[in-house]
Write a protein that holds these residues in place. Structure first.
Motif, mmCIF file in Angstrom:
data_model
loop_
_atom_site.group_PDB
_atom_site.id
_atom_site.type_symbol
_atom_site.label_atom_id
_atom_site.label_comp_id
_atom_site.label_asym_id
_atom_site.label_seq_id
_atom_site.Cartn_x
_atom_site.Cartn_y
_atom_site.Cartn_z
ATOM 1 N N THR A 187 0.824 -1.220 0.000
ATOM 2 C CA THR A 187 0.000 0.000 0.000
ATOM 3 C C THR A 187 0.851 1.260 0.000
ATOM 4 N N GLY A 188 0.295 2.322 -0.550
ATOM 5 C CA GLY A 188 0.977 3.618 -0.568
ATOM 6 C C GLY A 188 0.803 4.417 0.696
ATOM 7 N N ASP A 189 -0.036 3.941 1.628
ATOM 8 C CA ASP A 189 -0.215 4.589 2.930
ATOM 9 C C ASP A 189 0.667 3.915 3.964
ATOM 10 N N ASP A 219 -5.868 8.092 -4.699
ATOM 11 C CA ASP A 219 -5.126 7.987 -5.954
ATOM 12 C C ASP A 219 -3.789 8.708 -5.778
ATOM 13 N N SER A 220 -2.689 8.070 -6.188
ATOM 14 C CA SER A 220 -1.372 8.641 -5.925
ATOM 15 C C SER A 220 -1.157 9.982 -6.608
ATOM 16 N N SER A 257 2.890 18.051 1.673
ATOM 17 C CA SER A 257 2.489 17.233 2.814
ATOM 18 C C SER A 257 1.638 16.049 2.363
ATOM 19 N N ASP A 258 1.623 15.020 3.203
ATOM 20 C CA ASP A 258 0.818 13.826 2.959
ATOM 21 C C ASP A 258 0.379 13.297 4.316
ATOM 22 N N ASP A 259 -0.911 13.386 4.603
ATOM 23 C CA ASP A 259 -1.422 12.976 5.908
ATOM 24 C C ASP A 259 -1.295 11.478 6.147
ATOM 25 N N TYR A 260 -1.060 10.711 5.090
ATOM 26 C CA TYR A 260 -0.974 9.254 5.226
ATOM 27 C C TYR A 260 0.466 8.760 5.389
ATOM 28 N N THR A 261 1.413 9.702 5.479
ATOM 29 C CA THR A 261 2.829 9.362 5.601
ATOM 30 C C THR A 261 3.350 9.767 6.978
ATOM 31 N N ASN A 292 6.949 12.387 0.634
ATOM 32 C CA ASN A 292 8.148 11.878 -0.041
ATOM 33 C C ASN A 292 8.204 10.350 -0.091
ATOM 34 N N LYS A 293 7.083 9.679 0.193
ATOM 35 C CA LYS A 293 7.097 8.224 0.263
ATOM 36 C C LYS A 293 6.216 7.541 -0.784
#
Length: 602
Positions: A59-61, A115-116, A130-134, A140-141
């Protein structure tokens, strides 16, 4: 296509294990909790005495063991059926992919909850910071086109292993689709990723059948809720109707054929229709089998009461806090599906219009679980779903024959969608549900954080009573999404009139005043949507100035995401259902100006 040897349990050469749990005191304080999670490191496999895994989910999260994360729902469900399941979250290369070894059955791949490309870029095509799931919140992930990248790493690491893709990124890109970020029509993601099978929609039934068939050495052809590819013409099953969509070559050369393909796909993707959709790509065929049937209430109840820790896995928590968990940790998913059919929303296409509500007993059991958590302070931040007040609603047509040609809420609310919310003995007693949740020992406050459809309430026979009670379940501001004010734009969006929004706002704020509470309705708006030019944007600006009394900050620029009606209109300039030509503003400078006109009112 499925002749790969997926039973080899040994790690392939070169599969070093670079990642371990944190060392030292931090590791010692967390190792006792690690057994509660699905494994994500080699050390956990050893601690659990697991020699191999049946299924590895990618998963991307970050790995957050909470039912709001789709990959975790599937992982826990598979685990409950006896499969050994591991999760690799946010891999950064083949070495991460190798760390749990080769799965006995398959790799399951998702970009995550988002969706990425949506996660990585703003509506102005600028890279998000920013990415709240990282962990740590830094973007950056998650690679662009994460599903394709992850499958590529899997193929590099393990030859001939079965790969299943799913989640919203794969689901909405299963046919030829317009990709706004590259401004072109791309092939099915199943071909671009080189995966074996794609699961579309909510994947519980399909993923279990895939696991069962691979365990038995059977073919994956014909599973409801999946898409496969074939190099030969599909064989006709007498119990199913086959419909050929315009081919990839046709839709890239003719926007009207693209529109035709969208309309045909959207109207024939229905669980109660046994329609197989086929789209040719060069010499290959993309084959979509009919959708999986919606889960029953008891199945949905079971799914949400699986043993989630509701925590970030320690391996990822060591890298930083995951903001996405903080907004949902003490929330309850009460309903799945939405029959709103908003043009710009992917939920209808992903979760379908078939609304399934959890039982009150199941919801209360989850509430009791939350109250026992050490961090719980008495507030349930949300009881809802895609549209909270659709809980308990059912339609005798949709639930037996499938979605009819009429939109349930547009241009007006269908009488079959209305229910009396305030009566405890009524199936649609959403207010009664909230009151019952609040009565649980340890619960002080219950709020609605999900969206609601104010038109559903206004068309109910006891609208004022519902609104009066709703005030108590609002935390300061009730967030509604009128989305626009101009009648033509709202028509294209399939949203209710601005007058209905103002009516609801007046009644709600009046009810709050009667209760001696200062609570208000806050509107969310979209600009740059198909149908909006400068004239319509000025209309919205004047509406906001005249009726809201504040400068809204909840204004977003429309971003054309794959699979929606609005994106089809954005690309083609044509409404697929009326044939009408629609004005579309595509210049980023003007779209940005539309937003500035609303958020910088003078």
């Amino acid at each position: 296509m499925y002749g790969r040897n997926s039973s080899n349990l040994k790690k392939e050469s070169g599969g070093s294990i670079p990642h371990q749990l944190p060392n030292g005191r931090e590791r010692n304080t967390r190792i006792s909790n690690i057994r509660s999670f699905l494994p994500t490191t080699e050390e956990e496999l050893k601690a659990k005495n697991i020699n191999y895994l049946d299924i590895i989910l990618v998963t991307g999260d970050a790995y957050v063991d909470h039912p709001s994360f789709g990959i975790v729902l599937l992982g826990r469900l598979l685990e409950s059926k006896g499969y050994k399941v591991g999760i690799i979250a946010q891999p950064e290369g083949p070495e991460d992919i190798k760390r749990l070894g080769r799965p006995n059955l398959f790799f399951g791949v998702s970009s995550g909850n988002v969706d990425s490309m949506v996660a990585n870029y703003t509506a102005s095509r600028k890279k998000r910071k920013s990415d709240d799931y990282t962990p740590g919140g830094v973007n950056n992930k998650r690679p662009d086109r994460a599903v394709i990248q992850y499958v590529n790493w899997i193929r590099q690491s393990f030859k001939d292993v079965t790969v299943v893709i799913g989640g919203i990124e794969a689901s909405l890109r299963r046919f030829a689709h317009y990709d706004w970020w590259s401004d072109k029509v791309r092939r099915s993601i199943l071909l671009d990723s080189k995966a074996d099978v794609l699961v579309y929609g909510m994947g519980e039934r399909a993923i279990l059948e895939i696991a069962e068939r691979l365990s038995a050495g059977k073919s994956l052809d014909g599973i409801r809720g999946t898409v496969i590819w074939s190099s030969s013409t599909p064989k006709t099953n007498l119990s199913e109707e086959f419909i050929y969509l315009p081919s990839y070559e046709e839709v890239i050369g003719d926007k009207r054929r693209y529109v035709d393909a969208y309309k045909c796909a959207i109207t024939n993707t229905e669980p109660f229709k046994d329609v197989v959709l086929v789209q040719k790509h060069d010499s290959r065929y993309i084959i979509q089998y009919p959708p999986a049937m919606p889960l029953t209430q008891s199945e949905l109840d079971e799914l949400y009461l699986l043993p989630y820790t509701r925590e970030v896995h320690p391996f990822y928590l060591a890298k930083g806090h995951v903001k996405a968990l903080e907004t949902v940790r003490f929330s309850i998913t009460a309903v799945r599906g939405c029959f709103g059919n908003c043009s710009f929303c992917a939920i209808t296409n992903h979760q379908s219009t078939h609304v399934v509500s959890r039982s009150i007993d199941s919801i209360l059991e989850e509430v009791r679980i939350l109250t026992k958590m050490p961090e719980f302070r008495g507030t349930i931040v949300d009881v809802g779903g895609p549209t909270a007040n659709m809980w308990g609603l059912s339609c005798p047509v949709r639930s037996t024959k499938g979605q009819c040609t009429k939109n349930c809420l547009h241009p007006s609310v269908c009488k079959l969608s209305i229910s009396s919310y305030s009566k405890p003995d009524n199936a649609g007693a959403f207010i009664h549900l909230l009151q019952t949740v609040k009565s649980v020992s340890g619960v002080k406050h219950v709020f609605i954080g999900s969206g609601i459809r104010h038109d559903l309430i206004l068309f109910s026979e006891d609208a004022d009573e519902i609104i009066f009670e709703l005030v108590d379940f609002t935390s300061g501001q009730l967030k509604l999404a009128p989305e626009h004010a101009h009648p033509n734009v709202l028509k294209i969006m399939r949203k209710p009139s601005a007058e209905l929004f103002l009516d609801f706002k007046k009644r709600f704020e009046g009810a709050a005043k009667k209760k001696g509470q200062k609570k208000y309705v806050i509107g969310y708006f979209i600009v740059g949507h198909p149908g909006e030019g400068l004239k319509e944007n000025i209309y919205l600006r004047d509406f906001v100035k005249k009726h809201l009394g504040y400068t809204p900050q909840q204004v977003q620029i429309f971003a054309p995401t794959p699979g929606t009606l609005s994106t089809t209109i954005y690309y083609s300039g044509i409404d697929p259902f009326t044939g009408e030509e629609i004005y579309v503003e595509k210049k980023d400078k003007l779209r940005n100006q539309f937003k500035e006109n609303i958020v910088n009112l003078r």
